[in-house]
Design an enzyme around this catalytic site. Structure first.
Site: not given
Ligand SMILES: Cc1ncc(COP(=O)(O)O)c(C=O)c1O
Length: 384
Positions: A44, A130, A172, A176, A201, A204, A235
């Site tokens: 990422n 996610h 999101e 992801s 969220d 990405h 990421k």
């Molecule tokens: C959409 C999404 N949110 C949150 C996270 C979590 O982030 P972190 O890896 O910083 O814990 C991820 C990571 O895989 C993700 O893909």
């Protein structure tokens, strides 16, 4: 503890068992594995900032000045001027009044949702959200209602059927595992119409989409005021940590109420310094985003030419192969050819949609992308 080995055997039989693989990084897109050099099309690290000279320098300086760890939770003694500067920079970048950082994006998500919703409330969550968002919903104790992926009509129907004390909408920015983007303008309009809190969220989409990389909300012209924006520093920003950005009252409330904020040690200063430097790079050298989008375009054109077309909306381009066995087989053939693009299998993705999650970085060269495409064509022989 026999049930543990039984469960592991069942996973092995279904092609779902995972195992760790030690990779020694050689740079943002290359690593050594078993003495062989691999090119990575799975990280990422969309801007290659993990190895950017300014990011590394600032992290090293912070390590020397502040030490390796924060020593305590933020409200005890773990809040440093670096955390403060990083939060100011994130808030500015996102166009919000305040931001709050966490040791990971996972924690930012569980903190946001579990603080904002509780028993008697209803959380409406996209079906493909996610795990961290879903876990936040579970931790909140609220009723969880999943709506069809990126489908405001499904959401509207469910809103009519599920009244509640307080209601929250969770999605999101960029999904992801699919790389597609949420219809944020429509979801935002629904949130306004039904007085829902809206959590987006943008793990990405941050430092990837929108003007100057400001994210998916900015890309779609959705104003940040009143939103709960979450994201990660791990990421495109190349460090570690997560954040919540929003109005002052939201951040104050989370500081006082979110258990995943209150009861954990602060993000290490070196990670905060690295993320701060990464933001400086993105804001000071926005042309780095052009490199990323040129590479996305090159990969997308190559995949389309080979008959593997997918949406060109982000650096994430899934090649859905169906069964875990098939995805594992193609991933293994890619590894034999020097490319790391592991099979993503349930429960990370829905049943029957195991895939290669191909990701592109600004740090890839054109030759690396072309080499990957040639190898993929070979690896897919007999699989089409
Ligand atoms: C959409 C999404 N949110 C949150 C996270 C979590 O982030 P972190 O890896 O910083 O814990 C991820 C990571 O895989 C993700 O893909």
């Amino acid at each position: 503890m026999d049930y543990l080995s039984e469960a592991l055997r069942a996973m092995e039989r279904d092609g779902l068992k995972r195992a760790l693989r030690p990779l020694t990084p050689l740079g943002p897109t290359r690593a050594l594995f078993n003495g062989r050099e691999l090119t990575l099309f799975c990280t990422n690290n969309y801007l290659g900032l993990t190895h950017h000279p300014l990011v590394v320098k600032k992290a090293r300086e912070a390590l020397e000045t502040y030490g390796a760890g924060s020593g305590a939770a933020r409200l005890v003694s773990g809040h440093t001027p670096l955390h403060e500067a990083l939060e100011e920079a994130i808030a500015r970048f996102k166009g919000c009044a305040r931001a709050l950082v966490f040791p990971s994006g996972y924690m930012a998500n569980i903190a946001a949702i579990s603080a904002l919703a509780g028993r008697g409330d209803v959380v409406f969550c996209d079906r493909l959200c996610h795990a961290s968002l879903l876990d936040g919903c579970r931790l909140s104790g609220a009723k969880i209602v999943r709506f069809r992926h990126n489908d405001p009509t499904s959401l509207r129907e469910l809103l009519a059927r599920h009244p509640g004390h307080r209601r929250l909408l969770v999605t999101e920015g960029v999904f992801s595992m699919d790389g597609d983007t949420a219809p944020l303008a429509e979801l935002h309009a629904l949130a306004e119409e039904f007085s829902l809190g809206l959590v987006v969220d943008d793990a990405h989409g941050t430092a990837v989409l929108g003007p100057g990389g400001k994210g998916t909300t900015a890309a779609q012209g959705v104003p940040p005021q009143g939103l709960v924006l979450t994201g990660t520093l791990s990421k495109a920003l190349g460090s570690l940590g997560g954040f919540i950005a929003g109005d002052t009252v939201l951040v104050d409330y989370v500081i006082n109420r979110a258990r995943p904020f209150l009861f954990t040690t602060a993000l290490p200063p070196a990670s905060a310094a690295a993320a701060l430097a990464a933001l400086e790079v993105v804001e000071g050298r926005p042309e780095i985003l052009n490199l990323l989008w040129e590479n996305i375009d090159r990969m997308h054109r190559g995949l389309a030419a080979a008959g593997f077309a997918g949406a060109k909306t982000s650096p994430i381009m899934p090649l859905v192969l169906g069964s875990p066995e098939r995805a594992l087989r193609v991933a293994e053939r890619m590894l034999d050819r020097g490319y790391c693009v592991p099979a993503i299998r349930p429960p990370s993705v829905p049943q029957g949609t195991a895939r290669l999650r191909i990701t592109v970085s600004a740090a890839h060269t054109g030759e690396e992308i072309d080499g990957f495409l040639t190898a993929l064509n070979e690896a897919m022989e007999g699989e089409r």
